[in-house]
Write an enzyme that holds these catalytic residues in place. Sequence first.
Site, PDB file in Angstrom:
ATOM      1  N   GLY A   1       0.795  -1.237   0.000  1.00  0.00           N
ATOM      2  CA  GLY A   1       0.000   0.000   0.000  1.00  0.00           C
ATOM      3  C   GLY A   1       0.819   1.275   0.000  1.00  0.00           C
ATOM      4  N   SER A   2       2.084   1.188  -0.446  1.00  0.00           N
ATOM      5  CA  SER A   2       2.878   2.431  -0.445  1.00  0.00           C
ATOM      6  C   SER A   2       2.336   3.422  -1.482  1.00  0.00           C
ATOM      7  CB  SER A   2       4.362   2.145  -0.679  1.00  0.00           C
ATOM      8  OG  SER A   2       4.600   1.740  -2.000  1.00  0.00           O
ATOM      9  N   ASN A   3       1.778   2.937  -2.580  1.00  0.00           N
ATOM     10  CA  ASN A   3       1.181   3.859  -3.564  1.00  0.00           C
ATOM     11  C   ASN A   3      -0.110   4.472  -3.020  1.00  0.00           C
ATOM     12  OD1 ASN A   3       2.612   4.004  -6.329  1.00  0.00           O
ATOM     13  ND2 ASN A   3       2.787   1.853  -5.716  1.00  0.00           N
TER      14      ASN A   3
ATOM     15  N   HIS B   1       1.889   0.145 -12.991  1.00  0.00           N
ATOM     16  CA  HIS B   1       2.623  -1.079 -13.314  1.00  0.00           C
ATOM     17  C   HIS B   1       4.122  -0.760 -13.297  1.00  0.00           C
ATOM     18  CE1 HIS B   1       3.195  -5.048 -15.019  1.00  0.00           C
ATOM     19  NE2 HIS B   1       4.034  -4.521 -15.882  1.00  0.00           N
TER      20      HIS B   1
ATOM     21  N   ARG C   1      -5.407  -8.675  -8.870  1.00  0.00           N
ATOM     22  CA  ARG C   1      -6.487  -9.498  -9.418  1.00  0.00           C
ATOM     23  C   ARG C   1      -6.787  -9.045 -10.842  1.00  0.00           C
ATOM     24  NH1 ARG C   1      -6.279 -13.572  -6.800  1.00  0.00           N
ATOM     25  NH2 ARG C   1      -8.184 -14.239  -7.845  1.00  0.00           N
TER      26      ARG C   1
HETATM   27  C1  GRF Z   1       3.884  -1.500  -7.342  1.00  0.00           C
HETATM   28  O1  GRF Z   1       5.217  -1.701  -7.695  1.00  0.00           O
HETATM   29  C2  GRF Z   1       2.986  -1.442  -8.538  1.00  0.00           C
HETATM   30  O2  GRF Z   1       3.615  -0.983  -9.689  1.00  0.00           O
HETATM   31  C3  GRF Z   1       2.580  -2.882  -8.728  1.00  0.00           C
HETATM   32  O3  GRF Z   1       2.460  -3.393  -7.432  1.00  0.00           O
HETATM   33  C4  GRF Z   1       3.321  -2.668  -6.547  1.00  0.00           C
HETATM   34  C5  GRF Z   1       2.480  -2.208  -5.396  1.00  0.00           C
HETATM   35  O4  GRF Z   1       3.249  -1.616  -4.391  1.00  0.00           O
HETATM   36  N1  GRF Z   1       1.365  -2.974  -9.503  1.00  0.00           N
HETATM   37  P1  GRF Z   1       2.582  -0.958  -3.120  1.00  0.00           P
HETATM   38  O5  GRF Z   1       1.654  -1.988  -2.501  1.00  0.00           O
HETATM   39  O6  GRF Z   1       1.841   0.272  -3.552  1.00  0.00           O
HETATM   40  O7  GRF Z   1       3.717  -0.630  -2.210  1.00  0.00           O
END
Ligand code: GRF
Length: 221
Positions: free
Chosen positions: A41-43, A138, A120
Amino acid sequence: MIERDRVPELNTPAFISPDRSWEALAIGQTLRLGVLASGSGSNFEAIARAIDRGQLNAEIRVLIYNNPQAKAADRAAKWGIPSVLLDHREFKRREELDREIVATLKEYGAKWTIMAGWMRIVTPVLIDAFPDRILNIHPSLLPSFPGIRAIEQALNAGVKVAGCTVHRVSLEVDCGPILAQAVVPVLEDDTPETLHARIQIQEHEIFPRAIALAALQSQNP
Ligand code: GRF
């Protein structure tokens, strides 16, 4: 061996999204986001932080996660954002999970679906409910290396630059129209972990910008 700290350009991404993406703030309309995450969940948190800093005029209405161990849920609690567990193992078909996702997103008033590490495959049930309003991130420069293990694929191919892409979601995996990309140089001694760590720094930069950009392109954000 390259000393990355002494070569600043190695850490400088090339943005392909226009800088005017932050102008979404000028829209004046607060974007209502529902975020889907399966892992750390860092994004998700980078988006929450951009909102908190006033860089993105949006609110995260709900986090949906499919894996009880997902750290994303802890981050949501920290930010006071409601989270809902929809464990994919409890649904017989992908469509059933997506129907529940759509119902939850609507219940919380989300207008945009943000896939932030959502592992998913989506079905038309979700795509048709949010036409052109589902974004995904991605960890490769699409259209190269779609699918799983994108970073390993890139390293195995011997590419000299890697990166990340935010795109609109279509039925084919990692294939929809591209909104933003950042380029990350591959270093001689990179492992999947070190390269992923540097790519993630850029993911956190481009994802909020790409959301703003998508809103700017929309008639009715
Ligand atoms: C990211 O590297 C994203 O590109 C991929 O999954 C990873 C998720 O990272 N689809 P986080 O959970 O947001 O840290």
